[in-house]
Design a protein around this motif. Structure first.
Motif, PDB file in Angstrom:
ATOM      1  N   LEU A 109      -4.729 -14.054  26.788  1.00 53.89           N
ATOM      2  CA  LEU A 109      -5.457 -12.829  26.638  1.00 53.89           C
ATOM      3  C   LEU A 109      -5.599 -12.368  25.271  1.00 53.89           C
ATOM      4  CD1 LEU A 109      -4.204 -10.482  29.358  1.00 53.89           C
ATOM      5  CD2 LEU A 109      -6.462 -11.556  29.281  1.00 53.89           C
ATOM      6  N   VAL A 110      -6.702 -12.587  24.620  1.00 51.56           N
ATOM      7  CA  VAL A 110      -7.371 -12.257  23.158  1.00 51.56           C
ATOM      8  C   VAL A 110      -8.523 -11.290  23.187  1.00 51.56           C
ATOM      9  CG1 VAL A 110      -7.940 -12.983  20.983  1.00 51.56           C
ATOM     10  CG2 VAL A 110      -6.341 -14.610  22.418  1.00 51.56           C
ATOM     11  N   PRO A 111      -8.300 -10.248  22.473  1.00 51.10           N
ATOM     12  CA  PRO A 111      -9.649  -9.258  22.642  1.00 51.10           C
ATOM     13  C   PRO A 111     -10.860  -9.872  22.097  1.00 51.10           C
ATOM     14  CG  PRO A 111      -7.630  -8.105  21.733  1.00 51.10           C
ATOM     15  CD  PRO A 111      -7.302  -9.610  21.774  1.00 51.10           C
ATOM     16  N   ALA A 112     -11.921  -9.627  22.728  1.00 53.57           N
ATOM     17  CA  ALA A 112     -13.135 -10.177  22.231  1.00 53.57           C
ATOM     18  C   ALA A 112     -13.847  -9.001  21.372  1.00 53.57           C
ATOM     19  CB  ALA A 112     -14.036 -10.148  23.402  1.00 53.57           C
ATOM     20  N   THR A 113     -14.317  -9.745  20.386  1.00 51.85           N
ATOM     21  CA  THR A 113     -14.954  -8.670  19.116  1.00 51.85           C
ATOM     22  C   THR A 113     -16.486  -9.062  18.978  1.00 51.85           C
ATOM     23  OG1 THR A 113     -14.200 -10.355  17.276  1.00 51.85           O
ATOM     24  CG2 THR A 113     -12.854  -8.520  18.038  1.00 51.85           C
ATOM     25  N   VAL A 114     -16.683 -10.166  19.608  1.00 47.36           N
ATOM     26  CA  VAL A 114     -18.390 -10.581  19.172  1.00 47.36           C
ATOM     27  C   VAL A 114     -18.878 -11.036  20.565  1.00 47.36           C
ATOM     28  CG1 VAL A 114     -19.632 -12.617  18.288  1.00 47.36           C
ATOM     29  CG2 VAL A 114     -17.354 -12.063  17.115  1.00 47.36           C
ATOM     30  N   VAL A 115     -20.107 -10.563  20.628  1.00 49.62           N
ATOM     31  CA  VAL A 115     -20.966 -10.859  21.882  1.00 49.62           C
ATOM     32  C   VAL A 115     -21.850 -12.136  21.673  1.00 49.62           C
ATOM     33  CG1 VAL A 115     -22.924 -10.004  23.289  1.00 49.62           C
ATOM     34  CG2 VAL A 115     -20.864  -8.596  22.740  1.00 49.62           C
ATOM     35  N   ASP A 116     -21.669 -13.128  22.296  1.00 51.60           N
ATOM     36  CA  ASP A 116     -21.999 -14.560  21.820  1.00 51.60           C
ATOM     37  C   ASP A 116     -23.325 -14.728  22.579  1.00 51.60           C
ATOM     38  OD1 ASP A 116     -22.374 -17.214  20.604  1.00 51.60           O
ATOM     39  OD2 ASP A 116     -21.786 -17.697  22.526  1.00 51.60           O
ATOM     40  N   HIS A 117     -24.460 -15.240  22.038  1.00 52.41           N
ATOM     41  CA  HIS A 117     -25.646 -15.830  23.143  1.00 52.41           C
ATOM     42  C   HIS A 117     -25.337 -17.107  23.491  1.00 52.41           C
ATOM     43  CE1 HIS A 117     -27.567 -12.436  20.888  1.00 52.41           C
ATOM     44  NE2 HIS A 117     -28.088 -12.469  22.014  1.00 52.41           N
ATOM     45  N   ILE A 118     -24.876 -17.365  24.854  1.00 55.84           N
ATOM     46  CA  ILE A 118     -24.561 -18.626  25.373  1.00 55.84           C
ATOM     47  C   ILE A 118     -25.573 -19.673  24.764  1.00 55.84           C
ATOM     48  CG2 ILE A 118     -24.030 -20.022  27.109  1.00 55.84           C
ATOM     49  CD1 ILE A 118     -23.441 -17.128  28.507  1.00 55.84           C
ATOM     50  N   LYS A 119     -26.596 -19.671  25.187  1.00 60.21           N
ATOM     51  CA  LYS A 119     -27.764 -20.342  24.553  1.00 60.21           C
ATOM     52  C   LYS A 119     -28.510 -19.579  23.399  1.00 60.21           C
ATOM     53  CE  LYS A 119     -32.084 -22.629  25.666  1.00 60.21           C
ATOM     54  NZ  LYS A 119     -33.442 -22.349  26.760  1.00 60.21           N
ATOM     55  N   PRO A 120     -28.542 -20.118  22.229  1.00 65.78           N
ATOM     56  CA  PRO A 120     -28.845 -19.607  21.055  1.00 65.78           C
ATOM     57  C   PRO A 120     -30.351 -19.017  21.178  1.00 65.78           C
ATOM     58  CG  PRO A 120     -27.779 -21.490  20.648  1.00 65.78           C
ATOM     59  CD  PRO A 120     -28.009 -21.668  22.098  1.00 65.78           C
ATOM     60  N   HIS A 121     -30.936 -17.898  21.208  1.00 67.41           N
ATOM     61  CA  HIS A 121     -32.003 -17.336  21.336  1.00 67.41           C
ATOM     62  C   HIS A 121     -33.121 -17.876  20.149  1.00 67.41           C
ATOM     63  CE1 HIS A 121     -31.841 -14.287  17.851  1.00 67.41           C
ATOM     64  NE2 HIS A 121     -30.452 -14.385  18.342  1.00 67.41           N
ATOM     65  N   ARG A 122     -32.805 -18.206  18.991  1.00 65.74           N
ATOM     66  CA  ARG A 122     -33.839 -18.653  18.254  1.00 65.74           C
ATOM     67  C   ARG A 122     -35.064 -17.686  17.859  1.00 65.74           C
ATOM     68  NH1 ARG A 122     -29.612 -21.743  17.346  1.00 65.74           N
ATOM     69  NH2 ARG A 122     -29.546 -23.778  18.133  1.00 65.74           N
ATOM     70  N   GLY A 123     -34.644 -16.419  18.127  1.00 67.06           N
ATOM     71  CA  GLY A 123     -35.783 -15.453  17.995  1.00 67.06           C
ATOM     72  C   GLY A 123     -36.502 -15.198  18.986  1.00 67.06           C
ATOM     73  N   ASP A 124     -36.279 -15.828  20.064  1.00 62.66           N
ATOM     74  CA  ASP A 124     -36.834 -15.331  21.369  1.00 62.66           C
ATOM     75  C   ASP A 124     -36.202 -13.901  21.966  1.00 62.66           C
ATOM     76  OD1 ASP A 124     -37.553 -15.137  24.216  1.00 62.66           O
ATOM     77  OD2 ASP A 124     -37.248 -17.253  24.729  1.00 62.66           O
ATOM     78  N   ALA A 125     -37.118 -13.047  21.997  1.00 61.79           N
ATOM     79  CA  ALA A 125     -36.669 -11.722  22.234  1.00 61.79           C
ATOM     80  C   ALA A 125     -35.881 -11.513  23.765  1.00 61.79           C
ATOM     81  CB  ALA A 125     -37.585 -10.429  22.238  1.00 61.79           C
ATOM     82  N   LYS A 126     -36.625 -12.271  24.789  1.00 64.97           N
ATOM     83  CA  LYS A 126     -36.343 -12.140  26.250  1.00 64.97           C
ATOM     84  C   LYS A 126     -34.882 -12.776  26.592  1.00 64.97           C
ATOM     85  CE  LYS A 126     -37.769 -13.561  30.949  1.00 64.97           C
ATOM     86  NZ  LYS A 126     -38.733 -14.151  31.623  1.00 64.97           N
ATOM     87  N   LEU A 127     -34.609 -13.981  25.615  1.00 66.74           N
ATOM     88  CA  LEU A 127     -33.424 -14.693  25.798  1.00 66.74           C
ATOM     89  C   LEU A 127     -32.323 -13.650  24.810  1.00 66.74           C
ATOM     90  CD1 LEU A 127     -32.219 -17.359  26.762  1.00 66.74           C
ATOM     91  CD2 LEU A 127     -32.745 -18.201  24.703  1.00 66.74           C
ATOM     92  N   PHE A 128     -32.757 -13.290  23.949  1.00 70.36           N
ATOM     93  CA  PHE A 128     -32.006 -12.351  23.097  1.00 70.36           C
ATOM     94  C   PHE A 128     -31.256 -11.162  23.809  1.00 70.36           C
ATOM     95  CE2 PHE A 128     -30.735  -8.850  20.136  1.00 70.36           C
ATOM     96  CZ  PHE A 128     -30.226  -9.345  19.277  1.00 70.36           C
ATOM     97  N   TRP A 129     -32.028 -10.664  24.813  1.00 69.53           N
ATOM     98  CA  TRP A 129     -31.864  -9.321  25.482  1.00 69.53           C
ATOM     99  C   TRP A 129     -31.387  -9.613  26.885  1.00 69.53           C
ATOM    100  CZ3 TRP A 129     -30.460  -5.111  22.831  1.00 69.53           C
ATOM    101  CH2 TRP A 129     -31.039  -4.936  21.786  1.00 69.53           C
ATOM    102  N   ASP A 130     -31.167 -10.808  27.443  1.00 66.68           N
ATOM    103  CA  ASP A 130     -30.598 -11.215  28.627  1.00 66.68           C
ATOM    104  C   ASP A 130     -29.150 -11.318  28.739  1.00 66.68           C
ATOM    105  OD1 ASP A 130     -30.237 -12.405  31.329  1.00 66.68           O
ATOM    106  OD2 ASP A 130     -30.980 -14.501  30.499  1.00 66.68           O
ATOM    107  N   GLU A 131     -28.788 -10.280  29.206  1.00 69.52           N
ATOM    108  CA  GLU A 131     -27.218 -10.011  29.519  1.00 69.52           C
ATOM    109  C   GLU A 131     -26.676 -11.369  30.228  1.00 69.52           C
ATOM    110  OE1 GLU A 131     -24.954  -6.702  30.250  1.00 69.52           O
ATOM    111  OE2 GLU A 131     -26.782  -5.416  29.650  1.00 69.52           O
ATOM    112  N   GLY A 132     -27.297 -11.921  31.085  1.00 72.86           N
ATOM    113  CA  GLY A 132     -26.854 -13.261  31.511  1.00 72.86           C
ATOM    114  C   GLY A 132     -26.453 -14.338  30.758  1.00 72.86           C
ATOM    115  N   ASN A 133     -27.001 -14.095  29.372  1.00 71.99           N
ATOM    116  CA  ASN A 133     -27.007 -15.212  28.386  1.00 71.99           C
ATOM    117  C   ASN A 133     -25.917 -14.829  27.266  1.00 71.99           C
ATOM    118  OD1 ASN A 133     -27.578 -17.520  26.928  1.00 71.99           O
ATOM    119  ND2 ASN A 133     -28.870 -16.241  25.618  1.00 71.99           N
ATOM    120  N   TRP A 134     -25.105 -13.676  27.517  1.00 70.73           N
ATOM    121  CA  TRP A 134     -24.239 -13.213  26.615  1.00 70.73           C
ATOM    122  C   TRP A 134     -22.672 -13.521  27.242  1.00 70.73           C
ATOM    123  CZ3 TRP A 134     -25.673  -7.461  25.978  1.00 70.73           C
ATOM    124  CH2 TRP A 134     -27.134  -7.194  25.464  1.00 70.73           C
ATOM    125  N   GLN A 135     -21.820 -13.687  26.343  1.00 72.47           N
ATOM    126  CA  GLN A 135     -20.353 -14.050  26.566  1.00 72.47           C
ATOM    127  C   GLN A 135     -19.576 -13.226  25.638  1.00 72.47           C
ATOM    128  OE1 GLN A 135     -19.141 -18.038  26.722  1.00 72.47           O
ATOM    129  NE2 GLN A 135     -20.111 -18.496  24.896  1.00 72.47           N
TER     130      GLN A 135
END
Length: 125
Positions: A77-103
């Motif tokens: 159990l290690v505290p998370a400090t970063v919200v990572d984009h599972i699939k890199p968004h590469r500037g795609d706003a839709k992918l950037f804001w998709d919470e399903g793509n965050w971990q």
């Protein structure tokens, strides 16, 4: 009255350009020659989408998902400090804001993922 003593200055540091032997004032990355070449290598965080709205969304997401998913999968159990984009968004706003793509990740896991899975791909913003 004795003269005011000045604090010593920080030492100069090497230019970050590969193979450049020049020293630059502390706090600068490149010498004058390489500053012109390297200036603007990467857009600012805000330009890339990580402004005030992202900071609010990130904070809220980490409150709901406080543990690093990769460490948790290994039984730690290690505290998370970063919200990572599972699939890199590469500037795609839709992918950037998709919470399903965050971990949620700890910095160590995020840095490892970035250097192994996400590297050597051209970023376009």
């Amino acid at each position: 009255m004795p003269e005011m003593m000045k604090m010593p200055r920080r030492p100069k540091t090497p230019c970050k350009y590969p193979g450049c032997p020049r020293l630059v004032p502390y706090g600068r990355k490149y010498c004058d020659e390489h500053e012109r070449q390297c200036h603007g290598e990467r857009a600012s965080a805000e330009t890339r989408g990580y402004g005030r709205e992202w900071q609010k969304a990130r904070k809220f997401f980490l409150k709901r998902h406080p543990w690093c998913v990769r460490c948790k999968a290994k039984g730690r159990l290690v505290p998370a400090t970063v919200v990572d984009h599972i699939k890199p968004h590469r500037g795609d706003a839709k992918l950037f804001w998709d919470e399903g793509n965050w971990q949620p990740l700890c910095k160590s896991c995020h840095d490892h993922k970035t250097m192994t899975e996400d590297r050597n791909v051209e970023y376009k913003y």
